[in-house]
Scaffold this motif. Structure first.
Motif, mmCIF file in Angstrom:
data_model
loop_
_atom_site.group_PDB
_atom_site.id
_atom_site.type_symbol
_atom_site.label_atom_id
_atom_site.label_comp_id
_atom_site.label_asym_id
_atom_site.label_seq_id
_atom_site.Cartn_x
_atom_site.Cartn_y
_atom_site.Cartn_z
ATOM 1 N N UNK A 119 0.874 -1.172 0.000
ATOM 2 C CA UNK A 119 0.000 0.000 0.000
ATOM 3 C C UNK A 119 0.909 1.219 0.000
ATOM 4 N N UNK A 120 0.934 1.961 -1.124
ATOM 5 C CA UNK A 120 1.883 3.084 -1.246
ATOM 6 C C UNK A 120 1.122 4.402 -1.306
ATOM 7 N N UNK A 121 1.256 5.229 -0.288
ATOM 8 C CA UNK A 121 0.562 6.507 -0.297
ATOM 9 C C UNK A 121 1.294 7.567 0.487
ATOM 10 N N UNK A 122 0.707 8.777 0.528
ATOM 11 C CA UNK A 122 1.309 9.815 1.372
ATOM 12 C C UNK A 122 0.714 9.716 2.782
ATOM 13 N N UNK A 123 1.240 10.502 3.686
ATOM 14 C CA UNK A 123 0.845 10.375 5.090
ATOM 15 C C UNK A 123 -0.649 10.611 5.288
ATOM 16 N N UNK A 124 -1.187 11.606 4.606
ATOM 17 C CA UNK A 124 -2.602 11.913 4.776
ATOM 18 C C UNK A 124 -3.495 10.763 4.323
ATOM 19 N N UNK A 125 -3.124 10.162 3.203
ATOM 20 C CA UNK A 125 -3.925 9.047 2.686
ATOM 21 C C UNK A 125 -3.871 7.834 3.618
ATOM 22 N N UNK A 160 -2.204 -6.129 6.975
ATOM 23 C CA UNK A 160 -1.366 -7.307 6.686
ATOM 24 C C UNK A 160 -0.706 -7.208 5.316
ATOM 25 N N UNK A 161 -0.109 -6.047 5.114
ATOM 26 C CA UNK A 161 0.605 -5.825 3.861
ATOM 27 C C UNK A 161 1.851 -5.022 4.200
ATOM 28 N N UNK A 162 2.596 -4.629 3.191
ATOM 29 C CA UNK A 162 3.669 -3.654 3.391
ATOM 30 C C UNK A 162 3.081 -2.281 3.145
ATOM 31 N N UNK A 163 3.215 -1.390 4.111
ATOM 32 C CA UNK A 163 2.759 -0.011 3.923
ATOM 33 C C UNK A 163 3.975 0.842 3.607
ATOM 34 N N UNK A 164 3.835 1.647 2.554
ATOM 35 C CA UNK A 164 4.948 2.477 2.086
ATOM 36 C C UNK A 164 4.463 3.921 2.092
ATOM 37 N N UNK A 165 4.876 4.646 3.116
ATOM 38 C CA UNK A 165 4.398 6.015 3.314
ATOM 39 C C UNK A 165 5.483 6.969 2.850
ATOM 40 N N UNK A 166 5.251 7.621 1.729
ATOM 41 C CA UNK A 166 6.301 8.476 1.164
ATOM 42 C C UNK A 166 6.132 9.922 1.611
ATOM 43 N N UNK A 167 7.262 10.592 1.663
ATOM 44 C CA UNK A 167 7.322 11.986 2.104
ATOM 45 C C UNK A 167 8.779 12.398 2.075
ATOM 46 N N UNK A 168 9.126 13.469 2.796
ATOM 47 C CA UNK A 168 10.543 13.887 2.818
ATOM 48 C C UNK A 168 11.451 12.708 3.201
ATOM 49 N N UNK A 169 11.054 11.937 4.197
ATOM 50 C CA UNK A 169 11.655 10.617 4.434
ATOM 51 C C UNK A 169 10.535 9.589 4.270
ATOM 52 N N UNK A 170 10.837 8.504 3.575
ATOM 53 C CA UNK A 170 9.828 7.476 3.338
ATOM 54 C C UNK A 170 9.909 6.416 4.439
ATOM 55 N N UNK A 171 8.749 5.891 4.822
ATOM 56 C CA UNK A 171 8.714 4.843 5.840
ATOM 57 C C UNK A 171 7.964 3.633 5.305
ATOM 58 N N UNK A 186 13.578 17.603 -2.944
ATOM 59 C CA UNK A 186 12.323 18.335 -2.757
ATOM 60 C C UNK A 186 11.616 18.640 -4.067
ATOM 61 N N UNK A 187 12.332 18.648 -5.196
ATOM 62 C CA UNK A 187 11.669 18.899 -6.482
ATOM 63 C C UNK A 187 10.653 17.801 -6.830
ATOM 64 N N UNK A 188 10.807 16.624 -6.205
ATOM 65 C CA UNK A 188 9.818 15.569 -6.450
ATOM 66 C C UNK A 188 8.407 16.024 -6.063
ATOM 67 N N UNK A 189 8.322 16.936 -5.099
ATOM 68 C CA UNK A 189 7.010 17.431 -4.675
ATOM 69 C C UNK A 189 6.477 18.511 -5.607
ATOM 70 N N UNK A 190 7.308 18.965 -6.544
ATOM 71 C CA UNK A 190 6.910 20.039 -7.450
ATOM 72 C C UNK A 190 6.364 19.519 -8.775
ATOM 73 N N UNK A 191 6.372 18.208 -8.945
ATOM 74 C CA UNK A 191 5.869 17.603 -10.182
ATOM 75 C C UNK A 191 4.666 16.729 -9.837
ATOM 76 N N UNK A 192 3.612 16.895 -10.597
ATOM 77 C CA UNK A 192 2.409 16.106 -10.377
ATOM 78 C C UNK A 192 2.661 14.646 -10.726
ATOM 79 N N UNK A 193 2.233 13.755 -9.857
ATOM 80 C CA UNK A 193 2.284 12.343 -10.195
ATOM 81 C C UNK A 193 3.551 11.624 -9.780
ATOM 82 N N UNK A 194 4.427 12.267 -9.032
ATOM 83 C CA UNK A 194 5.635 11.536 -8.618
ATOM 84 C C UNK A 194 5.285 10.437 -7.612
ATOM 85 N N UNK A 195 4.245 10.650 -6.827
ATOM 86 C CA UNK A 195 3.776 9.575 -5.955
ATOM 87 C C UNK A 195 3.323 8.379 -6.775
#
Lengths: 265, 265, 265
Positions: A119-125, A160-171, A186-195
Motif C-alpha cells: 500500500x503506497x501513499x502519502x501520510x494523509x492518505x 497485513x501488507x507492506x505499507x509504504x508512506x512516502x514523504x521527505x523521508x519514506x517509511x 524536494x523537487x519531487x514534490x513540485x511535479x504532479x504524479x511523482x507519488x
C-alpha cells in the motif's frame, strides 16, 4: 532480509517484467515511461473484458485510484482478485483517500477484497485509511496527527501488507520490521504524479523480488530517490527536473546504487 | 480595480489554493503541472459520486470540454451547480465549440445552468457561442468575422461573466470594462493544450482573487504570457519550450511581474 | 509511385490538415503534440454523439486501441464507417493485439468493417492479426516466426490495405509493392508511445497524400525516423530524447529530408 536495490534493478533489466497498471488519466504516460526507463515493460488495460487476461500475463499489478469512476472500480476489483488468485503481487495507491468518501471507501474495499502486497501513499492518505486524523488538500497530504513511521507500522499491521508512506523521508513497514528511506529531492514534490510514479516503480521491484515485498518496496524508493537526486543536479525547475527523472532512471547504475542508499532500520 | 499579477501570485504561493479540474484527457497532466508549478494545488476528479464533495474542498473549479462524453457532461453540470451554490468561482473552457453540436450545446448548457465566472476560449469558440460566424478547424480557431476585443465584450455582456479570449493579444471583458494582454510568445501556439493551461491558471488566480474576476483573469494571462516569454529564450522548438514553461512558471518573480505586464485598458 | 517525404511535409505545413484521433489515454498528449510539431492539426474526440460530425471535418482518422473499452469500440466503429463512406483515409494502430482477445478481436472487427488505409503496428501485433505465431509481452513485440517484411506483405495482401510494420527497420507493403525504411534510433524504443506517434504521423502524411498510401506511410516513417536521429544527438536518455523529438519534428527541413531517407524497395 537481503536488501540490494542494485541487484534487483539488474534483475529487472535482465528479465523485463510486465507491470500491468490500472491507473489514473493524469499520470498514465508518466508511469508508463518511468516503468520503461527503469527497464521493465508497462501495460495499461482497464476494460472489464480484458483485465483478467492481461494481469495473468503480468508479473505485478498496480492499482491507482486517482481518477476513479464506477466502471474503473469494477475493473480494479476484478483485476485485483485475479492477481491475488494467481499470487501476482499488487500495489495499491490510494490517491486522494481522505478527500472524498468515494476514494476512502474504494481504497478500503480494495484492501478488503484484494491481497494487496504494498500500500503506497502519502501520510494523509494512509492516516485516513487507518483512522487517524489527517489534513488532506485534494490529493496532497498537509499533515497528520501521528508520525509517518507510526502510520506505516500501523497500516502494515492492520492491512497485513507492506505499507509504504512516502514523504521527505519514506517509511516502509510490514507491521513488524520497518525501513526508513531518506533518498530523494524536494523537487519531487513540485511535479504532479511523482507519488504515482513511485507506486509504478514499486510494482517493478515487486515483480523482480516478489518474495520480499518489504525490501522490494524500500528498494524502489531508493532507486526513485537516487534518480531524483541525479535529476535535480541539472534541473532549472519542475519541468526540466521531470524530464531529467526519466534520463536518471535509465542511467541508474546497479553497481553503485546500493552504496547510495540512505536507508535505516 | 486593483491590478497586480505579482501580488496575486504571492497570495497563491502563500495560500496554495486547491483548484478542482474536470478537464480533458489530452491535457490532464499538463494542467496539473502548470497549477503546481505556479504554486497552487490541482485535483482531478470527475466521478458523479464525488464531484460535489471534491468541489466543496476547492477554491475554484475549472470545466474543460475538450474530450466530452455523456457521463462527463453530467459530472460537469453537477460540479458546476455545486460550485455556484457555494460561491466558488468557475472557469469554463469551451474547447472545440463550433466544431460539433455536442460541444457547442454543452458549452451553452453549462453557461446556462452554472454561474460561470470566466469563460476562457479562443476567438472561434467564443464567436460560436455568441452566434458570430467563425472558422474553427477541430479545436483551432482560424478566424472570425468580428475582432477578438468585440467578441470578449459581447460574450461578457451576453453571459454575464468575464470573457477571456486568448490569441496573439488576449482580450478580457466583463461586458463593461475590458483589458488587453499582449504578453506571450508564438511558440505557445505550437504546443497542444496551452489554451487549457491558461484556463487552469485562470482558476488559480480566481481562487486567490475571487472578488475581482476581470482582473484575476487578465493577471493569469500576464503570468502565463511572461512565463511563455521566458521559456522561449532557451527553447529549441515546441518540446523544449513546453518543458521550459513549467520551469518558467515556477520561477516567476512576484516582485518583477507587474512591471513586465503588457496590459491596456 | 512518387516518393518524397520532403514534398509531402511541405504540403502538410501549407495546408495544415485536421487529423482526427481516437486513441488511448496514455499517449493523447504525445500524439497531439507530434501532429502539431509536424505542422498538422490534431483533434481528439471520442463521444458517440460527435465522432461522425468531427471526422467529416478531418482529412484523416487515426484509430488506436491501446486502452480499449466498450464505448470506445463503438465510437471507433462509427467514426471508421463514417470516414470510409466519405473516402477519408483511416490508420489503425492495433496496440496490444495478441495480448488479449479483446484487442485481437477489436482490431480484426475494425479491419472488417472499416476501409482501413494503413494498418500500423509492431511485428507481434501484425503477426497475430495474420495468424502467425508471435511473442507479445503486453504491448511489446518480442519476436515472431516470420520476418517483418513477410508480415507486412501478408497483412497488406490479406487486409487489402497498406501494412506498416515498425521495428529496427520498418517494412511497409500493400501486398504488392514494398518499402523498407531504415531511419530511426534505438532510443525510440525507450519511450512509451512512439509507435502511437508514428501512427499519428502516418495520418498526417495520408491527409496530405491520400492517393498514394504506400508512399505516404513510408514517408511518415522516414520523417519520424529522421526526427529520432536528430533528437538522439543531444539526448542524455529517454526523457530528453522524448522532448527533443518534438523539437526535431518541428525543425524537419523539407529541402533535405528526401536526401536523408534510408529507403529500399
Amino acid at each position: 532480509m537481503s536488501f540490494s536495490p542494485g541487484e534487483t534493478l539488474r534483475t529487472i533489466r535482465e528479465t523485463r517484467p510486465l507491470v500491468h497498471q490500472i491507473t489514473n488519466y493524469v499520470v498514465m504516460n508518466e508511469t508508463a515511461n518511468v516503468t520503461l526507463a527503469l527497464g521493465a515493460l508497462p501495460v495499461m488495460a482497464h476494460a472489464l473484458e480484458e483485465v483478467e487476461e492481461m494481469v495473468a500475463l503480468a508479473s505485478a499489478l498496480v492499482l491507482n485510484i486517482g481518477t476513479l469512476s464506477a466502471p474503473w472500480i469494477e475493473s480494479m476489483l476484478k483485476a485485483g482478485k485475479a492477481a491475488s488468485a494467481r499470487g501476482i503481487p499488487v500495489v495499491l495507491d490510494p490517491v486522494g483517500a481522505g478527500a472524498t468518501r468515494l476514494r476512502t471507501d474504494t481504497a478500503l474495499r480494495l484492501l478488503d477484497v484484494v491481497d494487496v502486497t504494498v500500500l503506497r501513499g502519502n501520510a494523509g492518505e494512509i492516516a485516513t485509511l487507518v483512522g487517524v486524523e489527517a489534513e488532506v488538500r485534494g490529493v496532497e497530504s498537509i499533515g497528520s496527527a501521528v508520525s509517518p513511521a507510526e502510520l506505516a507500522h500501523e497500516a502494515g499491521r492492520r492491512f497485513r501488507c507492506v505499507a509504504s508512506v512516502t514523504g521527505p523521508v519514506d517509511h516502509v513497514s510490514d507491521g513488524d520490521g520497518s525501513l526508513a528511506v531518506a533518498n530523494g529531492h524536494e523537487l519531487l514534490a513540485a511535479v504532479s504524479g511523482t507519488g504515482c510514479m513511485s507506486s509504478a516503480l514499486t510494482g517493478c521491484f515487486l515483480a523482480a523480488k516478489p518474495d520480499d515485498p518489504l525490501a522490494a518496496a524500500a528498494e524502489a524508493l531508493v532507486a526513485f530517490g537516487v534518480a531524483g537526486e541525479d535529476a535535480a543536479e541539472d534541473a532549472r525547475g519542475p519541468g526540466s527536473f521531470h524530464v531529467g527523472l526519466y534520463d536518471a532512471l535509465a542511467a541508474l547504475d546497479p553497481t553503485t546504487l546500493d552504496g547510495r542508499a540512505r536507508v535505516e532500520q
